[in-house]
Structures are given as C-alpha cells and as structure tokens.
Design a protein around this motif. Structure first.
Motif, short mmCIF file in Angstrom:
data_model
loop_
_atom_site.label_atom_id
_atom_site.label_comp_id
_atom_site.label_asym_id
_atom_site.label_seq_id
_atom_site.Cartn_x
_atom_site.Cartn_y
_atom_site.Cartn_z
N MET A 1 53.35 46.16 40.71
CA MET A 1 52.31 45.31 40.16
C MET A 1 51.80 45.94 38.87
SD MET A 1 48.69 44.09 41.95
CE MET A 1 49.45 43.54 43.44
N SER A 2 51.70 45.15 37.85
CA SER A 2 51.25 45.66 36.55
C SER A 2 49.76 45.99 36.61
CB SER A 2 51.51 44.61 35.47
OG SER A 2 50.60 43.54 35.61
N PRO A 3 49.32 46.89 35.71
CA PRO A 3 47.89 47.23 35.68
C PRO A 3 46.99 46.01 35.46
CG PRO A 3 49.14 48.79 34.38
CD PRO A 3 50.10 47.70 34.79
N THR A 4 47.44 45.08 34.63
CA THR A 4 46.65 43.89 34.36
C THR A 4 46.54 43.04 35.62
OG1 THR A 4 47.42 43.88 32.08
CG2 THR A 4 46.44 41.84 32.89
N ARG A 5 47.65 42.87 36.32
CA ARG A 5 47.65 42.08 37.57
C ARG A 5 46.76 42.77 38.62
NH1 ARG A 5 47.41 37.94 40.62
NH2 ARG A 5 48.70 37.96 42.47
N ARG A 6 46.86 44.09 38.70
CA ARG A 6 46.06 44.85 39.66
C ARG A 6 44.57 44.64 39.39
NH1 ARG A 6 47.98 49.92 38.71
NH2 ARG A 6 49.94 49.26 39.61
N GLU A 7 44.17 44.67 38.13
CA GLU A 7 42.76 44.45 37.76
C GLU A 7 42.33 43.03 38.12
OE1 GLU A 7 40.32 46.49 36.73
OE2 GLU A 7 41.79 48.04 37.19
N LEU A 8 43.20 42.06 37.90
CA LEU A 8 42.89 40.68 38.24
C LEU A 8 42.69 40.53 39.75
CD1 LEU A 8 42.55 37.75 37.36
CD2 LEU A 8 45.03 37.47 37.56
N VAL A 9 43.54 41.17 40.53
CA VAL A 9 43.42 41.12 41.99
C VAL A 9 42.10 41.76 42.42
CG1 VAL A 9 44.39 42.05 44.14
CG2 VAL A 9 45.90 40.99 42.45
N ARG A 10 41.77 42.92 41.85
CA ARG A 10 40.50 43.59 42.18
C ARG A 10 39.30 42.74 41.80
NH1 ARG A 10 41.59 49.16 39.65
NH2 ARG A 10 43.57 49.39 40.64
N ALA A 11 39.36 42.12 40.63
CA ALA A 11 38.25 41.28 40.17
C ALA A 11 38.07 40.06 41.08
CB ALA A 11 38.49 40.84 38.73
N THR A 12 39.17 39.48 41.51
CA THR A 12 39.09 38.32 42.41
C THR A 12 38.50 38.73 43.75
OG1 THR A 12 40.99 37.29 41.33
CG2 THR A 12 40.43 36.49 43.53
N ARG A 13 38.96 39.86 44.28
CA ARG A 13 38.44 40.36 45.55
C ARG A 13 36.94 40.65 45.43
NH1 ARG A 13 41.08 42.45 49.96
NH2 ARG A 13 39.86 43.87 51.27
N ALA A 14 36.54 41.26 44.33
CA ALA A 14 35.12 41.56 44.10
C ALA A 14 34.31 40.26 44.00
CB ALA A 14 34.94 42.40 42.85
N ARG A 15 34.86 39.25 43.35
CA ARG A 15 34.17 37.97 43.22
C ARG A 15 33.97 37.32 44.59
NH1 ARG A 15 37.20 35.15 39.15
NH2 ARG A 15 37.97 33.63 40.63
N ILE A 16 34.99 37.42 45.45
CA ILE A 16 34.87 36.87 46.80
C ILE A 16 33.80 37.63 47.58
CG2 ILE A 16 36.10 36.59 49.01
CD1 ILE A 16 38.69 36.17 47.27
N LEU A 17 33.81 38.97 47.48
CA LEU A 17 32.79 39.76 48.19
C LEU A 17 31.39 39.50 47.65
CD1 LEU A 17 34.67 43.14 48.71
CD2 LEU A 17 33.97 41.49 50.47
N ASP A 18 31.25 39.34 46.34
CA ASP A 18 29.94 39.01 45.76
C ASP A 18 29.43 37.68 46.31
OD1 ASP A 18 29.87 41.32 44.25
OD2 ASP A 18 30.49 40.35 42.39
N ALA A 19 30.34 36.69 46.37
CA ALA A 19 29.97 35.38 46.90
C ALA A 19 29.60 35.50 48.38
CB ALA A 19 31.12 34.39 46.72
N ALA A 20 30.35 36.29 49.13
CA ALA A 20 30.04 36.49 50.55
C ALA A 20 28.67 37.15 50.71
CB ALA A 20 31.12 37.34 51.22
N GLY A 21 28.36 38.10 49.85
CA GLY A 21 27.06 38.75 49.88
C GLY A 21 25.93 37.76 49.62
N ARG A 22 26.11 36.92 48.61
CA ARG A 22 25.09 35.90 48.29
C ARG A 22 24.91 34.94 49.47
NH1 ARG A 22 27.71 35.91 43.49
NH2 ARG A 22 28.82 33.97 43.92
N LEU A 23 26.02 34.45 50.01
CA LEU A 23 25.95 33.51 51.12
C LEU A 23 25.32 34.14 52.35
CD1 LEU A 23 29.42 31.77 50.71
CD2 LEU A 23 27.17 30.68 50.44
N THR A 24 25.64 35.40 52.60
CA THR A 24 25.07 36.09 53.75
C THR A 24 23.57 36.24 53.58
OG1 THR A 24 27.14 37.26 54.15
CG2 THR A 24 25.17 38.22 55.10
N ARG A 25 23.13 36.58 52.37
CA ARG A 25 21.68 36.72 52.13
C ARG A 25 20.97 35.37 52.26
NH1 ARG A 25 23.70 40.18 48.32
NH2 ARG A 25 23.55 38.67 46.63
N GLU A 26 21.60 34.32 51.76
CA GLU A 26 20.96 33.00 51.77
C GLU A 26 21.01 32.32 53.13
OE1 GLU A 26 23.01 30.82 48.72
OE2 GLU A 26 22.29 32.16 47.13
#
Length: 194
Positions: A1-26
């Motif tokens: 996996m290229s470094p750019t693809r790896r960063e995109l995967v990490r960013a997507t995973r972080a976005r999902i976790l951020d959304a989960a955190g918001r939903l859990t709080r709300e």
C-alpha cells in the motif's frame, strides 16, 4: 500500500471514529446504527464495514482510542525541586480531569457496554515512581513511606476516580487541587510543602 493510500485509509478510519464519538455523546452507544454512522461520517456503509466488522468493533476501538487520549504526558521533566514538581503535577492532573470529565463519563459508559478494560485513569506509574524517588533523594518523603507505598498513594490521589469523588460536592478544580495538596502532606516531610 502506498503512503498516500495508507494516509487516506487512516483518515477515513479517524473520520468514522470521530463520527462514532459524536453519535455516542449525542445519542448514547446504542442510539445509532452502522447506516447512521456511515451517513454521519460521510462515507458509504460498505466503507464502515471495511474498517469495522461490527458496531461492537467500532465501540471497542472508540473506547481504546479515548483511553489513549486521557493519559497524562509521561515526558514531563522533573523540576530541580521535587516538591515543586509534585505541586505542578497536582495542578496539571486536576486541570486535565476537569477538561476530560465528559470524555471519561463517555468512556466509562463504553467500557461498561463493551466489557473493555478500564482506561488508564491516572498519572503514569513510572512517572510517579521517578517523582517519589526524587522526593526520597531530597529527603522530602516522610520516613514511614516506602517509595512503592508513596507511589501507590499518589496514584490513588491523582486518579480520575478520586477527582470524580471530590467533584460530587460542588467543588471547582482549584478547590480539588487544594484538597489533594492537603492530602499529599501525609506523604511529604512536614513543613516542606509550598
């Protein structure tokens, strides 16, 4: 996996976790579905499932990532005066817990729901041990305290559980810090506190 693809995967995973955190709080941990999570994160449902097999996996990862953000920085250097370092640590810990109250309540709820291990809710034990050794070497530790006992006592005093207990009575973080300082006098030599 290229470094750019790896960063995109990490960013997507972080976005999902951020959304989960918001939903859990709300809405609470049971208040949303994987479809709702996908919409909140701005990704396809299949993308959520590429990263997490189930909602339980999302909640487990959320609990794990939250617990990592709650620990006190272990890189702090000790002051030349261990008593000043101790005083500063009490202030830092109190401010830290005041800033993290909502996250800690959410984390405890997630841990109860998922059965995950409890988060580290105190100062790193190695850091406390170094501070107590510095107090011992400066002859500022009361004679009846061993390094291990004093480390354990400071761990209990600086834990979130202690902060939470003291916070039950309507106290400000500054008042809690003052109470902790009074308790620490039992550990440090008489007359040596600031």
């Amino acid at each position: 996996m290229s470094p750019t693809r790896r960063e995109l995967v990490r960013a997507t995973r972080a976005r999902i976790l951020d959304a989960a955190g918001r939903l859990t709080r709300e809405r609470g941990p049971n208040g949303f579905s994987m479809d709702t999570l996908a919409k909140e994160a701005g990704v396809a449902r299949a993308t959520v499932y590429e990263h997490f097999r189930s909602k339980r996996a999302v909640l487990d990862e959320l609990a794990s990532s939250m617990s990592k953000t709650i620990t006190i920085d272990d890189q702090r250097t000790l002051s030349a005066d261990p008593l000043l370092a101790l005083r500063d640590m009490l202030g830092e810990v109190t401010r830290h817990w005041a800033d993290c109250e909502e996250r800690m309540r959410g984390l405890r709820t997630l841990n109860a729901l998922t059965g995950a291990e409890q988060a580290n809710d105190g100062v790193d034990e190695k850091q406390l041990h170094r501070l107590v050794e510095a107090l011992m070497n400066a002859h500022q530790l009361r004679p009846h305290w061993s390094v291990e006992d004093a480390t354990d006592a400071l761990a209990a005093l600086t834990s979130y559980s202690t902060y939470e207990r003291l916070r039950r009575a309507p106290r400000t973080p500054e008042q809690i810090e003052s109470i902790l300082a009074k308790l620490v006098v039992a550990i440090v030599s008489p007359g040596s506190t600031s």
